[in-house]
Design a protein around this motif. Structure first.
Motif, PDB file in Angstrom:
ATOM      1  N   ARG A 136      -8.822   0.630  -3.860  1.00  0.00           N
ATOM      2  CA  ARG A 136      -8.931   2.095  -3.872  1.00  0.00           C
ATOM      3  C   ARG A 136      -7.766   2.723  -4.631  1.00  0.00           C
ATOM      4  O   ARG A 136      -7.967   3.583  -5.495  1.00  0.00           O
ATOM      5  CB  ARG A 136      -8.959   2.619  -2.435  1.00  0.00           C
ATOM      6  CG  ARG A 136      -9.213   4.126  -2.342  1.00  0.00           C
ATOM      7  CD  ARG A 136      -9.027   4.621  -0.929  1.00  0.00           C
ATOM      8  NE  ARG A 136      -7.634   4.514  -0.538  1.00  0.00           N
ATOM      9  CZ  ARG A 136      -7.197   4.663   0.713  1.00  0.00           C
ATOM     10  NH1 ARG A 136      -8.051   4.867   1.704  1.00  0.00           N
ATOM     11  NH2 ARG A 136      -5.922   4.572   0.990  1.00  0.00           N
ATOM     12  N   GLU A 137      -6.546   2.294  -4.322  1.00  0.00           N
ATOM     13  CA  GLU A 137      -5.372   2.853  -4.987  1.00  0.00           C
ATOM     14  C   GLU A 137      -5.308   2.432  -6.455  1.00  0.00           C
ATOM     15  O   GLU A 137      -4.913   3.218  -7.327  1.00  0.00           O
ATOM     16  CB  GLU A 137      -4.102   2.420  -4.260  1.00  0.00           C
ATOM     17  CG  GLU A 137      -3.941   3.003  -2.867  1.00  0.00           C
ATOM     18  CD  GLU A 137      -3.893   4.520  -2.863  1.00  0.00           C
ATOM     19  OE1 GLU A 137      -3.133   5.103  -3.663  1.00  0.00           O
ATOM     20  OE2 GLU A 137      -4.630   5.126  -2.065  1.00  0.00           O
ATOM     21  N   LYS A 141      -8.994  -9.411  -0.621  1.00  0.00           N
ATOM     22  CA  LYS A 141     -10.054  -8.791   0.170  1.00  0.00           C
ATOM     23  C   LYS A 141      -9.657  -7.426   0.738  1.00  0.00           C
ATOM     24  O   LYS A 141     -10.414  -6.833   1.501  1.00  0.00           O
ATOM     25  CB  LYS A 141     -10.451  -9.717   1.335  1.00  0.00           C
ATOM     26  CG  LYS A 141     -10.925 -11.103   0.913  1.00  0.00           C
ATOM     27  CD  LYS A 141     -12.192 -11.034   0.068  1.00  0.00           C
ATOM     28  CE  LYS A 141     -12.693 -12.427  -0.270  1.00  0.00           C
ATOM     29  NZ  LYS A 141     -13.911 -12.378  -1.114  1.00  0.00           N
ATOM     30  N   ASN A 142      -8.510  -6.930   0.355  1.00  0.00           N
ATOM     31  CA  ASN A 142      -8.015  -5.662   0.898  1.00  0.00           C
ATOM     32  C   ASN A 142      -8.568  -4.495   0.070  1.00  0.00           C
ATOM     33  O   ASN A 142      -8.094  -4.218  -1.026  1.00  0.00           O
ATOM     34  CB  ASN A 142      -6.494  -5.651   0.894  1.00  0.00           C
ATOM     35  CG  ASN A 142      -5.904  -4.502   1.690  1.00  0.00           C
ATOM     36  OD1 ASN A 142      -6.439  -3.401   1.692  1.00  0.00           O
ATOM     37  ND2 ASN A 142      -4.797  -4.757   2.355  1.00  0.00           N
ATOM     38  N   PHE A 146       0.832  -1.206   0.000  1.00  0.00           N
ATOM     39  CA  PHE A 146       0.000   0.000   0.000  1.00  0.00           C
ATOM     40  C   PHE A 146       0.861   1.249   0.000  1.00  0.00           C
ATOM     41  O   PHE A 146       0.591   2.202  -0.746  1.00  0.00           O
ATOM     42  CB  PHE A 146      -0.928   0.025   1.205  1.00  0.00           C
ATOM     43  CG  PHE A 146      -1.659   1.328   1.349  1.00  0.00           C
ATOM     44  CD1 PHE A 146      -2.794   1.586   0.589  1.00  0.00           C
ATOM     45  CD2 PHE A 146      -1.188   2.326   2.196  1.00  0.00           C
ATOM     46  CE1 PHE A 146      -3.455   2.813   0.680  1.00  0.00           C
ATOM     47  CE2 PHE A 146      -1.838   3.543   2.293  1.00  0.00           C
ATOM     48  CZ  PHE A 146      -2.973   3.790   1.539  1.00  0.00           C
ATOM     49  N   GLU A 147       1.902   1.286   0.833  1.00  0.00           N
ATOM     50  CA  GLU A 147       2.768   2.467   0.908  1.00  0.00           C
ATOM     51  C   GLU A 147       3.472   2.732  -0.422  1.00  0.00           C
ATOM     52  O   GLU A 147       3.611   3.882  -0.850  1.00  0.00           O
ATOM     53  CB  GLU A 147       3.799   2.308   2.024  1.00  0.00           C
ATOM     54  CG  GLU A 147       3.224   2.333   3.426  1.00  0.00           C
ATOM     55  CD  GLU A 147       2.570   3.662   3.787  1.00  0.00           C
ATOM     56  OE1 GLU A 147       2.953   4.699   3.232  1.00  0.00           O
ATOM     57  OE2 GLU A 147       1.651   3.656   4.628  1.00  0.00           O
ATOM     58  N   LYS A 187     -15.619  -3.015  -6.697  1.00  0.00           N
ATOM     59  CA  LYS A 187     -15.140  -4.098  -5.841  1.00  0.00           C
ATOM     60  C   LYS A 187     -14.656  -3.542  -4.503  1.00  0.00           C
ATOM     61  O   LYS A 187     -14.960  -4.083  -3.437  1.00  0.00           O
ATOM     62  CB  LYS A 187     -14.005  -4.855  -6.534  1.00  0.00           C
ATOM     63  CG  LYS A 187     -13.477  -6.051  -5.746  1.00  0.00           C
ATOM     64  CD  LYS A 187     -14.529  -7.146  -5.604  1.00  0.00           C
ATOM     65  CE  LYS A 187     -13.957  -8.376  -4.941  1.00  0.00           C
ATOM     66  NZ  LYS A 187     -14.964  -9.442  -4.756  1.00  0.00           N
ATOM     67  N   GLY A 188     -13.916  -2.435  -4.554  1.00  0.00           N
ATOM     68  CA  GLY A 188     -13.424  -1.817  -3.329  1.00  0.00           C
ATOM     69  C   GLY A 188     -14.550  -1.356  -2.424  1.00  0.00           C
ATOM     70  O   GLY A 188     -14.500  -1.542  -1.196  1.00  0.00           O
TER      71      GLY A 188
END
Length: 288
Positions: A204-205, A198-199, A170-171, A225-226
């Motif tokens: 989103r990103e 599932k994250n 993510f970062e 999906k997000g």
């Protein structure tokens, strides 16, 4: 008294006076580029003294300013210092990208102020950069203040060691998206989703990257999906707004209306995201 000084220090850090400074002091360095250095804060033209301190990385809390004291410049351009007593130690977390630029003290001036290159207490904050966890934390702290290029130096090093380490992907994606390098963000996120489907933050990103590359069909599928995975209305409204904005920019009114409705479903009535939708609609109406 100490609380008052912290308030005054905050004013110094966040208010650039654009005053005429001593020619030897170049206030050109961002605080995140001055880690492990003694720095001087800019002063008002009416002040006679400068405030100085040491910037270091607290791996747990982030970039920190440790007050050293103050000094004035005599007629011979010598720095005459007044150190802060050790028992009155004052620190300020630097977690805002808008903090004023600072001047880094040269080795010569450190000697004038009787300062060692590194303060004795710094050893208490030493940490290993071989640790994936520490590398991720460094990346997070630099991302947090908008220094994403610097963040990637640590994040990519960690990625080579353990690409699926919790929070790391993510970062990295956040940093690439912040820098507008969406084509680099996408493969990181696609691999992340194969490992953790599932994250919602990955979706989103990824949706954001697709929308910025004008791949709106893929962005829409990804954002849907997000949204289905997230349990946060704030996050859902953010994703919906980004999708609405994408269709606003390509002038697809039908799709914009669809995503404007979704945004309003999750956004609080007077929230910033709801206001953005209102703005887009007014803009559309004004150009009819």
């Amino acid at each position: 008294m100490k609380k008052l000084f912290i308030i005054c220090l905050s004013v110094l850090l966040f208010n650039n006076t654009n005053a005429q400074e001593n020619s030897e002091l170049k206030f050109e360095t961002n605080f995140y580029d001055a880690v492990n250095n003694w720095v001087v804060l800019p002063k008002k033209s009416t002040d006679t003294i400068y405030t100085y301190g040491f910037i270091y990385m607290d791996i747990s809390a982030g970039i920190t300013f440790h007050l050293g004291g103050s000094f004035y410049i005599d007629k011979n351009k010598k720095y005459i210092g007044d150190a802060q007593p050790a028992h009155q130690m004052t620190k300020k977390r630097l977690d805002n990208p808008n903090i004023v630029k600072m001047a880094v003290l040269s080795d010569y001036k450190l000697k004038e102020l009787n300062l060692s290159k590194e303060p004795n207490w710094l050893s208490s904050y030493e940490f290993s950069e071989d640790s994936v966890e520490n590398l991720k934390k460094l990346g997070y702290h630099f991302n947090h203040v908008g220094a994403c290029e610097k963040a990637l130096l640590y994040l990519n090093k960690a990625y080579k060691k353990d690409p699926h380490y919790k929070g790391l992907e993510f970062e990295i994606a956040y940093a690439y998206n912040h820098l507008g390098q969406y084509d680099k963000s996408i493969p990181v996120l696609e691999k992340a989703l194969k490992n953790d489907s599932k994250n919602y933050s990955f979706y989103r990103e990824l949706g954001y990257a697709y929308s910025k590359l004008n791949k709106l069909d893929m962005a829409e599928k990804t954002y849907k999906k997000g949204i289905s995975l997230s349990d946060s209305n704030f996050e859902k409204s953010e994703m919906a707004l980004n999708m609405a904005q994408g269709y606003f920019l390509v002038k697809n009114k039908g799709k914009f209306d669809e995503w404007a409705k979704i945004t309003r479903t999750y956004a609080e009535k007077d929230s910033q995201y709801a206001q953005y939708i209102n703005f887009f609609e007014k803009e559309w109406d004004s150009k009819r």
